[in-house]
Enzyme design. Structure first.
Site, PDB file in Angstrom:
ATOM      1  N   PRO A 125       0.824  -1.212   0.000  1.00 13.11           N
ATOM      2  CA  PRO A 125       0.000   0.000   0.000  1.00 13.11           C
ATOM      3  C   PRO A 125       0.852   1.254   0.000  1.00 13.11           C
ATOM      4  O   PRO A 125       1.975   1.266   0.520  1.00 13.11           O
ATOM      5  CB  PRO A 125      -0.796  -0.132   1.300  1.00 13.11           C
ATOM      6  CG  PRO A 125       0.108  -0.921   2.201  1.00 13.11           C
ATOM      7  CD  PRO A 125       0.851  -1.871   1.314  1.00 13.11           C
ATOM      8  N   HIS A 166       6.940  -3.208   2.526  1.00 14.92           N
ATOM      9  CA  HIS A 166       5.557  -3.428   2.969  1.00 14.92           C
ATOM     10  C   HIS A 166       4.687  -2.212   2.717  1.00 14.92           C
ATOM     11  O   HIS A 166       3.491  -2.226   3.012  1.00 14.92           O
ATOM     12  CB  HIS A 166       5.524  -3.793   4.451  1.00 14.92           C
ATOM     13  CG  HIS A 166       5.639  -2.634   5.403  1.00 14.92           C
ATOM     14  ND1 HIS A 166       6.618  -1.669   5.309  1.00 14.92           N
ATOM     15  CD2 HIS A 166       4.881  -2.291   6.491  1.00 14.92           C
ATOM     16  CE1 HIS A 166       6.473  -0.801   6.293  1.00 14.92           C
ATOM     17  NE2 HIS A 166       5.426  -1.142   7.016  1.00 14.92           N
TER      18      HIS A 166
END
Length: 398
Positions: free
Chosen positions: A303, A327
């Site tokens: 994201p 991440h």
């Protein structure tokens, strides 16, 4: 190949640090060097493109160890990660305004720190409950830190901070549902308890570390196996927590939107966790602190922020990264800095077109507090390939 390789100070164990970014401040570099100086580090320490300063160990780092574990490297949000599914719906199936859809989703998923469901979401005779009771019996001090049964009421809740729930559209305008959460209060208690025990072990054995938060358990130590069992439990609980939220959200969406099916299996990946893996010819403990597994063919989600793109990726299995990737975008500034430097007007401008909170309570999550996600993705072309590019249309924060 990594952007750069550097070593801890002379006189220390010379495990190299390999990083996939040139956006590295001095404090983060020093923290990576401190980790690499530990004698049980295996091969090297890897810093992902979103690497930034953490507590003890660096966020966005991958640490392989031999016969030792660093509890603070896993952290207190044990098993935190992403769950994402693609639906058969498209942008054309959505209402002109997603305000009511956001409000309905907020009504079925408890948001914010400490929130619970009115009734437990996990049965008291479930395998998770039985395993937790065994862990608490073996660690009486940990039991004192855990409110009886609260973990079962918090299952299926989002939490606060950077945890989120989103609806996104990909390049074909297909609808994705994505959420980010971890092991909630029980995982936090487990993390804090064992970090404290590791620090006590260091003091007991007069072991001096460059950072006390790098305290560790060696194989055979009193708390080594209990930590392995407890952290494994918390990781399993975090996965269940995300699954329960996803199920609740899809059921509520089924009432509000045209009939749909899930067209791609759920991607459910941790990015704060530890597990046994083989790397460079040896089985080791791999701790990913703010990193996801990116072995050959592994699907993951990276994201951005609440106002930028996110990416569904497929791992390339790069051995130098220990088959890992970033991440997320990674923070550029602390939450305190973000609140000082930005206003609600800034937040509204940076989240234009997205149905989300636009108030001072989430200024610390403003997109400009994060690194540029496109630069992060460019720096890991040898770690992952992009499968889908997602743009947010609804963002829900705790």
């Amino acid at each position: 190949m990594p952007v750069s390789t550097f070593y801890p100070p002379q006189g220390k164990q010379l495990h190299p640090v390999k990083v996939w970014t040139d956006d590295l401040d001095d404090q983060t570099a020093l923290q990576l060097k401190h980790t690499a100086s530990l004698p049980f580090i295996y091969h090297h320490v890897a810093g992902m493109p979103d690497v930034h300063l953490g507590k003890g160990a660096t966020i966005g780092s991958v640490i392989c160890t031999v016969r030792a574990i660093i509890p603070a490297a896993v952290g207190v949000d044990i098993g935190c990660g992403i769950n994402a599914v693609r639906l058969s719906l498209t942008a054309a199936d959505l209402p002109d305004s997603c305000r009511m859809l956001r409000q309905e989703l907020e009504s079925v998923i408890p948001l914010g720190p400490g929130q619970e469901h009115p009734r437990p979401r996990i049965r008291g005779d479930s395998p998770l409950a039985v395993q937790l009771e065994q862990i608490l019996q073996a660690n009486p001090e940990l039991r004192k830190m855990v409110k009886p049964g609260r973990w079962a009421y918090q299952a299926g809740t989002l939490g606060g901070g950077n945890h989120f729930f989103e609806l996104c559209l990909d390049e074909a305008d297909d609808l994705w549902v994505m959420l980010h959460s971890g092991s909630r209060g029980i995982g936090n208690a487990i993390g804090r308890y064992f970090i404290t025990q590791a620090k006590r072990d260091m003091a007991r054995h007069h072991i001096h570390l460059p950072d006390t938060d790098l305290a560790y358990f060696e194989e055979g130590a009193r708390y080594y196996q209990p930590y392995v069992e407890a952290v494994s439990w918390a990781q399993a609980y975090a996965r269940v927590n995300r699954t329960l939220m996803m199920d609740a959200a899809l059921k509520r969406m089924a009432r509000l939107l045209p009939p749909f099916t899930v067209t791609q299996e759920a991607i459910n990946c941790h990015h704060n966790y530890i597990e046994r893996e083989f790397h460079f010819g040896r089985e080791v403990w791999v701790t990913r602190k703010g990193a996801i597994r990116a072995g050959v063919g592994d699907l993951g989600v990276i994201p951005g922020s609440m106002g930028t793109h996110s990416y569904v990726v497929r791992g390339l299995g790069n051995p130098d990264s220990f088959c890992s990737c970033s991440h997320g975008a990674g923070r550029r500034m602390s939450r305190t800095q973000a609140k000082k430097l930005h206003t609600v007007s800034d937040l509204k401008a940076q989240t234009a077109g997205i149905e989300c909170r636009k108030d001072k309570g989430v200024i610390d999550e403003i997109p400009s507090a994060y690194k540029d996600i496109d630069t992060v993705m460019a720096n890991q072309r040898d770690l992952v390939e992009i499968v889908h590019t997602l743009r947010q249309i609804v963002n829900i924060k705790g």
